[in-house]
Design an enzyme around this catalytic site. Structure first.
Site, PDB file in Angstrom:
ATOM      1  CG  ASP A 133      43.582  31.187  36.694  1.00 48.78           C
ATOM      2  OD1 ASP A 133      44.226  30.108  36.783  1.00 48.78           O
ATOM      3  OD2 ASP A 133      43.361  31.926  37.676  1.00 48.78           O
TER       4      ASP A 133
ATOM      5  N   GLY B  19      34.377  32.442  49.987  1.00 50.57           N
ATOM      6  CA  GLY B  19      35.589  32.094  49.252  1.00 50.57           C
ATOM      7  C   GLY B  19      36.584  33.237  49.234  1.00 50.57           C
TER       8      GLY B  19
ATOM      9  CB  THR C 209      42.057  39.468  42.706  1.00 52.12           C
ATOM     10  OG1 THR C 209      40.916  38.691  42.353  1.00 52.12           O
ATOM     11  CG2 THR C 209      43.220  39.050  41.834  1.00 52.12           C
ATOM     12  CB  ALA C 210      38.052  39.341  45.016  1.00 54.09           C
TER      13      ALA C 210
ATOM     14  N   GLY D 105      40.006  34.531  47.167  1.00 55.14           N
ATOM     15  CA  GLY D 105      40.917  34.330  46.052  1.00 55.14           C
ATOM     16  C   GLY D 105      42.109  35.253  46.202  1.00 55.14           C
TER      17      GLY D 105
ATOM     18  CE  LYS E  94      36.633  37.999  41.975  1.00 53.49           C
ATOM     19  NZ  LYS E  94      36.968  37.222  40.802  1.00 53.49           N
TER      20      LYS E  94
HETATM   21  N1  LIG Z   1      29.199  32.945  42.418  1.00 52.25           N
HETATM   22  C1  LIG Z   1      29.770  32.337  43.441  1.00 52.25           C
HETATM   23  N2  LIG Z   1      29.020  31.580  44.270  1.00 52.25           N
HETATM   24  C2  LIG Z   1      29.595  30.935  45.317  1.00 52.25           C
HETATM   25  N3  LIG Z   1      30.906  30.995  45.599  1.00 52.25           N
HETATM   26  C3  LIG Z   1      31.697  31.755  44.814  1.00 52.25           C
HETATM   27  C4  LIG Z   1      31.177  32.443  43.685  1.00 52.25           C
HETATM   28  N4  LIG Z   1      32.177  33.084  43.082  1.00 52.25           N
HETATM   29  C5  LIG Z   1      33.280  32.794  43.784  1.00 52.25           C
HETATM   30  N5  LIG Z   1      33.025  31.993  44.815  1.00 52.25           N
HETATM   31  C6  LIG Z   1      33.975  31.447  45.797  1.00 52.25           C
HETATM   32  O1  LIG Z   1      34.983  32.417  45.982  1.00 52.25           O
HETATM   33  C7  LIG Z   1      36.270  31.887  45.601  1.00 52.25           C
HETATM   34  C8  LIG Z   1      37.102  32.983  45.002  1.00 52.25           C
HETATM   35  O2  LIG Z   1      36.464  33.530  43.887  1.00 52.25           O
HETATM   36  P1  LIG Z   1      37.292  33.962  42.593  1.00 52.25           P
HETATM   37  O3  LIG Z   1      37.975  32.776  42.048  1.00 52.25           O
HETATM   38  O4  LIG Z   1      36.355  34.649  41.663  1.00 52.25           O
HETATM   39  O5  LIG Z   1      38.290  34.950  43.246  1.00 52.25           O
HETATM   40  P2  LIG Z   1      39.751  35.383  42.732  1.00 52.25           P
HETATM   41  O6  LIG Z   1      40.358  36.238  43.729  1.00 52.25           O
HETATM   42  O7  LIG Z   1      39.584  35.902  41.359  1.00 52.25           O
HETATM   43  O8  LIG Z   1      40.430  33.945  42.703  1.00 52.25           O
HETATM   44  P3  LIG Z   1      41.869  33.525  42.122  1.00 52.25           P
HETATM   45  O9  LIG Z   1      42.719  33.294  43.322  1.00 52.25           O
HETATM   46  O10 LIG Z   1      41.569  32.299  41.356  1.00 52.25           O
HETATM   47  O11 LIG Z   1      42.358  34.689  41.295  1.00 52.25           O
HETATM   48  C9  LIG Z   1      35.950  30.801  44.641  1.00 52.25           C
HETATM   49  O12 LIG Z   1      36.971  29.829  44.601  1.00 52.25           O
HETATM   50  C10 LIG Z   1      34.656  30.232  45.235  1.00 52.25           C
HETATM   51  O13 LIG Z   1      34.934  29.333  46.293  1.00 52.25           O
END
Ligand SMILES: Nc1ncnc2c1ncn2[C@@H]1O[C@H](COP(=O)(O)OP(=O)(O)OP(=O)(O)O)[C@@H](O)[C@H]1O
Length: 798
Positions: free
Chosen positions: A146, A27, A31-32, A29, A49
């Site tokens: 969020d 995945g 930020t990560a 996002g 992450k």
């Molecule tokens: N524990 C997990 N197990 C499996 N997939 C995960 C997990 N955590 C995150 N993901 C995948 O990674 C993606 C991004 O994770 P996350 O939402 O934590 O990142 P972010 O950068 O904070 O996202 P955002 O754009 O919402 O700020 C999630 O939408 C999901 O598809």
């Protein structure tokens, strides 16, 4: 870029205790990036992450905050903190969490099978989990800020059941107290509270401060998305049409849960209800709609509070589900009842959902009246599993009601095109796949309804038989009972006549009721009972004839319903499933073609062939579905006809039951009255016996002239009449004249002796009759018991 067919493993990255392959990104996002990794020693799978190395100061703060917050959280509906480490080669911080195999809710909802939302069971799991997670956060004073499908993970537990977990606490905030407000803006456009939207997206001054309730709006949008497969507020042009988006969310009326604009500057379709394509049962929709309206509400006085949300959801998910099939419309409906509700609440809910009045409801659990399985005072939470798991049918005993088969919301397949537009074709195939899944769901439902409709006729027939067969058995019992009663009545009549006559002949004035007894015995009750018995005899004959004809008619109808409709239901479902799989296969190919970017001629040929396959499969699927639907209509026609006839038979069976109850009631009454006669008889016989004994001794002591007695106790003319006409004293007929002539004491003594003997014999006779009577009473009681058990409703017609 075209695939060379070889999958390459990416370079490995490591932190102190974890290792992951850069090719295993699960995945991305804002930020990560998130990778699937493993513990170096245990090999345990986890999600790593990896925060963006070029993060801004704000993002760095958000990362630290997420890690700090997560460390302190521990709830099954919130993602667990496993570790925070640093990537060895870069020094970038990583957050280690449990790996959620189901991916995010966003990815789940992107799957074609959820194109029209979650099915009932999964929806309720989601609803309970999200409530649990938010309530926990609320108890720890955290607002997420969020909430959206992308930040809810689907974990699959050891039983294969989904567990939804809140994740991504980068925007979360720990509040000091419940009413605390904040200024910073987070969130994702489609799920954003209109006030936040105004500041974050429109960049207008608007409201400066927000509170925890912004989570509630996002929650409403998320739940709507899960229930329907689509966003609640959709404007033409999508994200770019920010002005209209803000307008509809901020200006929508209370109660509105969705607004859709399909054309540029076009009208907005507002809705206060969930769409017909939503897969949830109507009753669940009815429960969930006010929750959605309360969450997506800008007017603070009408908006749900967290507590209201928690209470409502807890009440919904803890309800007992009872599925009821309605043969009249060939459809089923679901009741969501509170655990402490009782049978009468079921009846009321059934009436409100179907319009079938309480007194016309016949609820069968298979072939038994529901009330013979559960007591009307039982709480639903104590009901046996069989009831909560289905197989309940509702018949309207008011056979005059006209019914129609229920209608299903159909959805068109998209227009197929051979233009080879790779982006559009993927969308088209995805939509087709969603529609195919939807029809698979409908086909299963239609086939199930056919099966249950046919079963319902079978169960109704068996139910009626269940009423009639015992009556048939009781009839022969009752015939025996009637002849026994006749015999008993004869003996009692003779005994009473004897006693009555004796009383009259000897004018036993000390016995105050003598006149009454004589009259009672000869003319009154016995005569009435005899007439009554003859009438009941006739009634039994009539019931017998009626019953045999009724059972014959019911038999004639057998087997007629099973021959209509889809004969091999599983075949229809598997054919539709096969078409759906083919359509899904096309989607996979089109996805691959899209990733290629451009196609060479052979691939264009394949692409077109696949498009053709898509169209063919869609048409094939529709035709199987249509066939099932037509069959459902046929089944409905037959079921209507047969259940209509059976319901008439049921009314007849109830008449038989009422008549049978009358017969039994008569015998019960007869029993009581014979008992009463016996008591009278015993009383009189005892007195007589004493008097006779006394006189016998007095006679033997007295002088030859015993006229004294006779003068005083000369029978009246009426008594003599009776004596002459009806009574035999042993071997000798005694008349008034004879008594006067045979007036010597010896003779009198003999007469008294004979009379006492006779009385004793009669007494023994009546005692054996009374024994018979008590036997009769026992069989009468067992008939009554059987009647109550068999019919279940001894009070007659429902
Ligand atoms: N524990 C997990 N197990 C499996 N997939 C995960 C997990 N955590 C995150 N993901 C995948 O990674 C993606 C991004 O994770 P996350 O939402 O934590 O990142 P972010 O950068 O904070 O996202 P955002 O754009 O919402 O700020 C999630 O939408 C999901 O598809």
């Amino acid at each position: 870029m075209q695939s060379n067919g070889k999958e390459k493993s990416g370079p490995l990255s490591r932190s102190e205790n974890y290792v992951w392959n850069n090719a295993d990104c699960i995945g991305k996002g804002a930020t990560a990036d998130v990778y699937m990794g493993r513990h170096k020693v245990t090999g345990e799978v986890c999600a790593i992450k990896l925060f963006n190395p070029r993060e801004s100061r704000t993002l760095a703060i958000s990362r630290k905050r997420e890690i700090e917050l997560l460390k302190n959280l521990d709830h099954r509906n919130v993602i667990k903190f496993v570790a925070s480490e640093f990537e060895l080669s870069t020094g970038n911080e990583v957050l280690v969490m449990p790996y959620c195999q189901g991916g995010s809710l966003h990815t789940v909802l992107e799957q074609p099978q959820y194109g029209f939302g979650f099915p009932e069971e999964e929806f309720l799991i989601f609803l309970g989990d999200i409530e649990g997670g938010i309530e926990y956060l609320r108890s720890t004073g955290i607002i997420h800020r969020d909430i959206k499908p992308g930040n809810i993970m689907r974990f699959i537990d050891d039983n294969g059941r989904s567990v939804y977990k809140l994740t991504d606490f980068g925007a979360a905030k720990q509040l000091e107290h419940d009413e605390e407000q904040f200024q910073s803006i987070y969130g994702t456009e489609e799920y954003l509270h209109p006030d936040m939207y105004q500041r974050a997206v429109l960049r207008e001054p608007g409201q400066q401060y927000f509170d925890a309730s912004v989570d509630l709006w996002s929650l409403g949008c998320t739940i709507y998305h899960v229930a329907t497969g689509q966003l609640p507020f959709q404007v033409y042009g999508g994200r770019s049409n920010t002005a209209v988006m803000h307008k509809i969310t901020s200006e929508k009326k209370s109660g509105v849960i969705s607004a859709i604009q399909t054309e540029p500057d076009g009208n907005i379709t507002w809705s206060t209800v969930l769409p017909n394509t939503c897969l949830l049962p109507e009753s669940l929709k009815t429960l969930i709609t006010p929750v959605l309206a309360g969450l997506m509400e800008t007017n603070k006085s009408k908006a749900y509070t967290f507590e209201q949300f928690f209470d409502q959801v807890k009440s919904i998910v803890s309800r007992k589900r009872i599925e009821i099939f309605l043969p009249a419309t060939c459809s089923y409906f679901v009741l969501y009842m509170n655990g402490n509700d009782k049978y009468s609440n079921i009846q009321e809910e059934v009436a409100s959902q179907t319009g079938v009045m309480l007194e016309n409801q016949l609820l069968l659990c298979r072939d038994k009246d529901l009330r013979t399985i559960v007591s009307t005072t039982d709480e639903i939470s104590k009901y046996p599993k069989i009831i909560l798991e289905g197989d309940i049918c509702l018949f309207n005993v008011d056979t005059l009601v006209e019914t129609m088969p229920y209608t299903l919301e159909t959805v068109p397949f998209p227009q197929f095109s051979l233009a080879c537009d790779l982006n559009e074709d993927v969308k088209l195939a995805k939509r087709s796949s969603s529609v195919a899944y939807y029809y698979e769901f409908l086909t299963e439902k239609v086939v199930r309804c056919q099966k249950r409709a046919k079963q319902s006729v079978f169960y109704l027939r068996e139910y009626i038989r269940g009423l009639l067969n015992p009556i048939n058995a009781w009839l022969s019992e009752t015939k025996k009972l009637a002849s026994e009663s006749k015999r008993s009545l004869g003996v009692v009549e003779t005994s009473l006549t004897l006693v009555g006559t004796m009383l009259s002949v000897f004018k036993l004035t000390p016995y105050k009721d003598s006149e009454k007894i004589a009259e009672f015995a000869n003319k009154g009750d016995v005569a009435n009972l005899k007439t009554g018995l003859a009438k009941e005899d006739k009634r039994i004959q009539e019931i017998d004839v009626y019953l045999q004809v009724l059972l014959e008619r019911i038999k004639e109808q057998e087997e007629n319903v099973t021959s209509v409709g889809c004969q091999d239901e599983s075949y229809c479902v598997s054919t539709v499933r096969q078409y759906r799989q083919t359509i899904h296969g096309v989607l996979t190919t089109f996805g691959k073609h899209k990733r290629y970017g451009e196609l060479h001629s052979h691939e264009v040929f394949i692409h077109k062939a696949e498009m053709h396959k898509l169209e063919e499969s869609s048409l094939g699927l529709l035709s199987v579905f249509q066939g099932c639907l037509d069959n459902l209509k046929r089944v409905h026609g037959e079921v209507k006809k047969h259940s209509g006839l059976l319901l008439k038979h049921l009314a007849r069976a109830k008449k038989v039951e009422v008549n049978m109850n009358c017969v039994i009631e008569f015998h019960r009454e007869l029993d009581v009255r014979l008992g009463r006669l016996d008591a009278t008889y015993k009383e009189a016989a005892t007195t007589l016996s004493q008097v006779l004994e006394r006189r016998s001794s007095e006679t033997s002591l007295s002088k030859p002239d015993g006229n004294k007695f006779l003068v005083n106790e000369k029978p009246s003319t009426r008594d003599v009449e009776v004596t002459k006409s009806t009574v035999q004293y042993g071997a000798t007929d005694i008349t008034d004249e004879e008594q006067t002539s045979k007036s010597g004491p010896k003779c009198k003594e003999k007469i008294y002796c004979d009379l006492r003997k006779q009385l004793n014999e009669t007494r023994l006779g009546t005692e054996s009759v009374m024994k018979d009577l008590s036997e009769n009473k026992k069989s009468l009681e067992s008939i009554m018991l059987m009647l109550q058990k068999g019919i279940g409703n001894p009070n007659g017609i429902t």
